[in-house]
Scaffold this active site. Structure first.
Site, short mmCIF file in Angstrom:
data_model
loop_
_atom_site.label_atom_id
_atom_site.label_comp_id
_atom_site.label_asym_id
_atom_site.label_seq_id
_atom_site.Cartn_x
_atom_site.Cartn_y
_atom_site.Cartn_z
N THR A 199 37.01 25.17 34.97
CA THR A 199 35.75 25.25 35.70
C THR A 199 34.93 26.45 35.23
O THR A 199 35.48 27.45 34.80
CB THR A 199 36.07 25.38 37.20
OG1 THR A 199 36.62 24.16 37.62
CG2 THR A 199 34.86 25.71 38.03
N GLY A 253 42.10 23.03 42.83
CA GLY A 253 41.05 22.81 43.81
C GLY A 253 41.53 22.50 45.21
O GLY A 253 40.97 22.99 46.20
N1 ASP Z 1 38.85 23.98 40.67
C1 ASP Z 1 38.65 22.84 39.79
C2 ASP Z 1 39.00 21.58 40.53
O1 ASP Z 1 39.96 21.59 41.26
C3 ASP Z 1 39.47 22.89 38.56
C4 ASP Z 1 39.27 24.11 37.71
O2 ASP Z 1 39.01 25.21 38.22
O3 ASP Z 1 39.39 23.98 36.48
O4 ASP Z 1 38.34 20.59 40.33
#
Ligand code: ASP
Length: 334
Positions: A199, A253
């Protein structure tokens, strides 16, 4: 376990002197030995360029919201990171993108989830905030609304890259289930692509003393169609409140949602009276582990303190103040 990196703000009574931008491109496990100097340089260069551009914008007096949206848009355009172009694949070989923005001035927020055709989901999130009368819109209807606001559409295939497809194949063949980011055999970034959270996000304090945050993601490789993580959820993966802090998260997440991680930092600062660093460390090392949360976060408070922290081995990250050289880090203890 690695220690988070923390940067103290330069002292100075004026908001202009405290203005600051921080960005991240995901957290994860190091693969330093397997990493070429060229690959590492690519990541550092991408982060530096985006920070330098943001510093110029802050210096020119742009507000924090504009600065974080533009920083995240540039991160979405960069294939190195799992947001926009270069997003990971769902289990059925598509891309479902999530993004959010939040303005600390009035705690207005906007977000999109499960969109498949918007080139820059963060721009759509801003439109939802500014023009929809809502906070979170999903899927086709969100795309239709964003198109009406002038946000660029692309074919769903536009987001894919051969590396991401290989990563999906690997996850499916190895029956790994939902994987957090890229397949290590498919890409050569400094963080182990099998365990990296990709992300992207940005937080800023502007010269007028206002805070903002933005977060964008392709989610997790091999995720179920329809799965939504923390990134588009205000309070979980993104939060901004001029009374306290702006925060953008990356990690597992589901855990960040359960911990309401970004808002937890804000509450610990505003209500609990903790310093920014203590609040971030408590969330990363006490609250998130209780619900299986791995990852990191970037945060800036209303005084201009910055914290770039993670409970993984590394995180692509950086910060900058107008007129100063940017700090860029990947590993712990940088
Ligand atoms: N937090 C993001 C999700 O769960 C994943 C990530 O941080 O790469 O979609």
């Amino acid at each position: 376990m690695s220690l988070p990196t923390s940067l103290a703000a330069g002292a100075g009574p004026e908001s202009a002197a405290r203005a600051v931008l921080a960005i991240h491109g995901g957290a994860g496990t190091l693969r330093r030995a397997a990493m070429s100097a060229e690959a590492e340089a690519l990541y550092r260069k991408a982060l530096s360029l985006i920070l330098e551009d943001g510093a110029r914008r802050l210096e020119a007096g742009e507000n924090a919201l504009e600065v974080v949206v533009e920083a995240v848009r540039q991160l979405e355009e960069c294939e190195l990171f799992n947001a926009g172009k270069g997003a990971v694949y769902t289990a059925d070989e598509r891309h479902e993108l999530d993004a959010s923005v939040m303005d600390g001035r009035d705690r207005r927020a906007g977000a999109v989830a499960g969109v498949t055709r918007l080139r820059n989901p963060v721009l759509a999130a801003r439109e939802v905030m500014a023009h929809s009368g809502h906070v979170l819109m999903i899927g086709r209807a969100a795309e239709h609304f964003a198109l009406g606001q002038g946000v660029e559409m692309v074919a769903p295939e536009w987001f894919g890259t051969p590396q991401r497809l290989q990563q999906l194949r690997h996850a499916q063949e190895a029956a790994l289930g939902q994987v957090l980011d890229h397949d290590g055999q498919a890409a050569a970034g400094p963080l182990d692509e099998k365990t990296k959270f990709g992300t992207v996000g940005a937080v800023a304090l502007d010269a007028h003393g206002h805070l903002a945050a933005a977060t964008s993601t392709g989610g997790m490789t091999n995720k179920r169609p329809g799965r939504v993580g923390d990134s588009p959820i205000p309070g979980a993966g993104c939060y901004a409140d001029d009374r306290s802090v702006a925060v953008s998260c990356t990690g597992t997440g589901e855990s960040f949602i359960r911990a309401v991680a970004a808002h937890e930092v804000a509450a610990l600062v505003r209500i609990g009276g903790l310093s920014l660093e203590d609040a971030c460390r408590r969330v990363l090392f006490e609250e998130l582990p209780q619900v299986g949360g791995d990852g990191g976060l970037i945060a800036v408070d209303r005084h201009g303190h910055v914290h770039l922290g993670f409970n993984t081995e590394g995180m692509y990250r950086g910060s900058v103040r107008p007129g100063q050289a940017p700090f860029v880090g990947i590993y712990a203890n940088e």
